[in-house]
Design a protein around this motif. Structure first.
Motif: not given
Length: 497
Positions: A22-24, A33-40, A192-198, A205-209
């Motif tokens: 699912a992530a891949w 999203v990670s790049v956008l978070c890094a830019m923000i 970047f890491i925060a966006g990636f992890v988020l 979580l969506r996959e689990v539930f």
């Protein structure tokens, strides 16, 4: 019924492989999203975070009494005593009188408590070196205060603690040219890491539930009945459709045929595999077999599966009868472009003779023919008609004439019509559409068929894909939502049936 043999409605499992896929499959979304978070984070740091400058004053601390009494210079005990004095010197530096003296010497308008917050003092690697750092928004202010500490602190220490001294290592502190914080690079990496992890956490979580069936492995994991065949998505955009993006087969009316000789090679082989496995299911038995095809929800492709199964069996020169038992939403006549009326409902209600219902369908370019009985008119009481003695007698007559009788039943998750006739058949095929049906809907369907004692032959996995697709639509159909049958007949009529 053994609970270990079927899935549980409240079961939530963690499939690492499924989460990874699912992530891949959303790697570009995660990266974006990670790049956008890094830019923000970079922009927030650049425009809203005030740079800080540091000026450092370093002092060498010693015990003059012990040093003077030693003829051979500093001993280890002298150095240890000097280290202990560092903490005392830091306390002296932070006193109101010391800070006020520093402010007056520097000629800067500050409150002594403000200056105390600007100062960091500590021993350097547990040595006798005291390092005092002044942090300020103004680099010149930081330098002035550091130089004032160099001038004031030694005198204050000598006047308070006799026999000790603090000598400045640098006579003058220069104005810092580069800010000590913030670090644009480090903050950008953190963003970047925060966006990636988020995003990965949300996907996980969506996959689990999420209880949507995505792959054949999901069915094998949560259902004890085998997957007899996996039919590819015949409406997906690919090499076989000449670049024309077509609507999904189950979203609404569509003109393109997806049965017989019009389907792809992969789909044709999938139905031939289904035919072969069904023959093994009835090995050694030469009498006619009545097989019903159903699903949990509307739109899973049970009617197309029924048509293709009838056509595939007819290719073996078998006498096949296809009956549309879905009287609420019949589709066989529309798909085969044949006359809908009179049909099954007309015969079961006594309005037509059986011989007048049978139509013969031959796909263009093929000698294979199978017989068809359409659903007929929409009756107000389909479940009573399907469960009537007249229906059971009709199936007995069919057994004497045909090799296979295929019944296209309504979806079990929408109405209970299928239960009325399934017990009269030799086996049930359940069609499960990937990225559409849920584990709970499939479990409920299996339980209902098992409750009436129907023999479930296996599962037909429809719209099978190699990759994980978009999230399914469980909750929008049937008794899990406001499906077609509930809308068409209303709650009161559904309750009656």
């Amino acid at each position: 019924m053994n609970e270990n043999n079927t899935i549980r409605n409240d079961e939530i499992s963690i499939d690492v492989k499924r989460i990874f896929h699912a992530a891949w499959s959303r790697k570009w979304l995660i990266l974006t999203v990670s790049v956008l978070c890094a830019m923000i984070v970079w922009m927030v740091t650049f425009f809203f975070v005030t740079p800080k400058y540091e000026a450092s004053a370093m002092f060498y601390v010693n015990n003059m009494n012990q040093t003077n009494s030693s003829q051979n210079g500093l001993s280890s005990s002298d150095i240890a005593a000097s280290k202990n004095l560092v903490e005392s010197y830091i306390i002296i530096l932070r006193t109101k009188e010391s800070l006020t003296s520093v402010i007056e010497y520097a000629g800067i308008d500050l409150h002594y408590e403000t200056l105390s917050d600007m100062i960091t003092a500590e021993a350097v690697d547990e040595t006798e070196i005291l390092n005092v750092i002044v942090t300020s928004d103004d680099p010149e202010e930081a330098a002035k205060l550091a130089n004032a500490i160099i001038a004031v602190l030694p005198g204050r220490i000598t006047s308070i603690i006799e026999g000790t001294s603090a000598k400045s290592i640098d006579n003058m502190v220069g104005v810092p040219k580069e800010p000590s914080s913030p670090s644009y690079l480090m903050n950008t990496i953190i963003g970047f890491i925060a966006g990636f992890v988020l995003v990965v956490a949300i996907v996980a979580l969506r996959e689990v539930f999420d209880v949507t069936i995505r792959t054949e492995e999901d069915i094998a994991q949560f259902c004890r009945y085998p997957v007899l065949s996996s039919v590819p998505d015949m409406y997906a955009v690919g090499k076989g459709d000449h670049g024309r993006k077509r609507k999904t087969a189950f979203a609404g009316a569509i003109e393109t045929k997806v049965f017989g000789s019009d389907i792809s090679f992969a789909a044709s082989e999938a139905y031939k595999l289904l035919r072969t496995k069904l023959q093994f299911s009835f090995a050694g038995e030469n009498n006619c077999r009545v097989i019903c095809v159903s699903s949990s929800l509307s739109g899973e492709g049970k009617s197309l599966s029924s048509i293709n199964l009838a056509y595939t069996l007819a290719q073996m020169n078998k006498k096949v009868m296809l009956i549309d038992c879905d009287m609420r939403r019949p589709t066989i006549a529309e798909k085969l472009k044949i006359q809908r009326k009179p049909g099954l409902s007309d015969y079961l209600s006594g309005q037509s003779a059986l011989t007048g219902l049978i139509q013969h369908y031959s796909i263009k370019g093929s000698e294979n023919v199978f017989s068809v009985i359409t659903a007929g008119q929409n009756p107000p009481n389909p479940i009573e008609l399907l469960g009537s003695e007249r229906m059971a007698n009709m199936l007995q007559k069919m057994r004497q004439v045909y090799d296979y009788v295929i019944l296209d039943l309504p979806p079990v998750g929408e109405v209970s019509d299928a239960m009325a006739v399934a017990k009269e058949t030799d086996g049930v095929l359940l069609v499960v559409r990937n990225n559409y049906c849920s584990r709970m809907a499939l479990n409920d369907t299996v339980q209902q068929f098992e409750f009436i004692g129907a023999k479930i032959l296996g599962i037909v996995c429809n719209c099978a894909t190699e990759s994980v697709g978009q999230y399914g639509k469980y909750g929008k159909y049937g008794k899990y939502g406001k499906g077609y049958y509930n809308r068409y007949y209303g709650r009161e009529r559904s309750a009656e049936t």
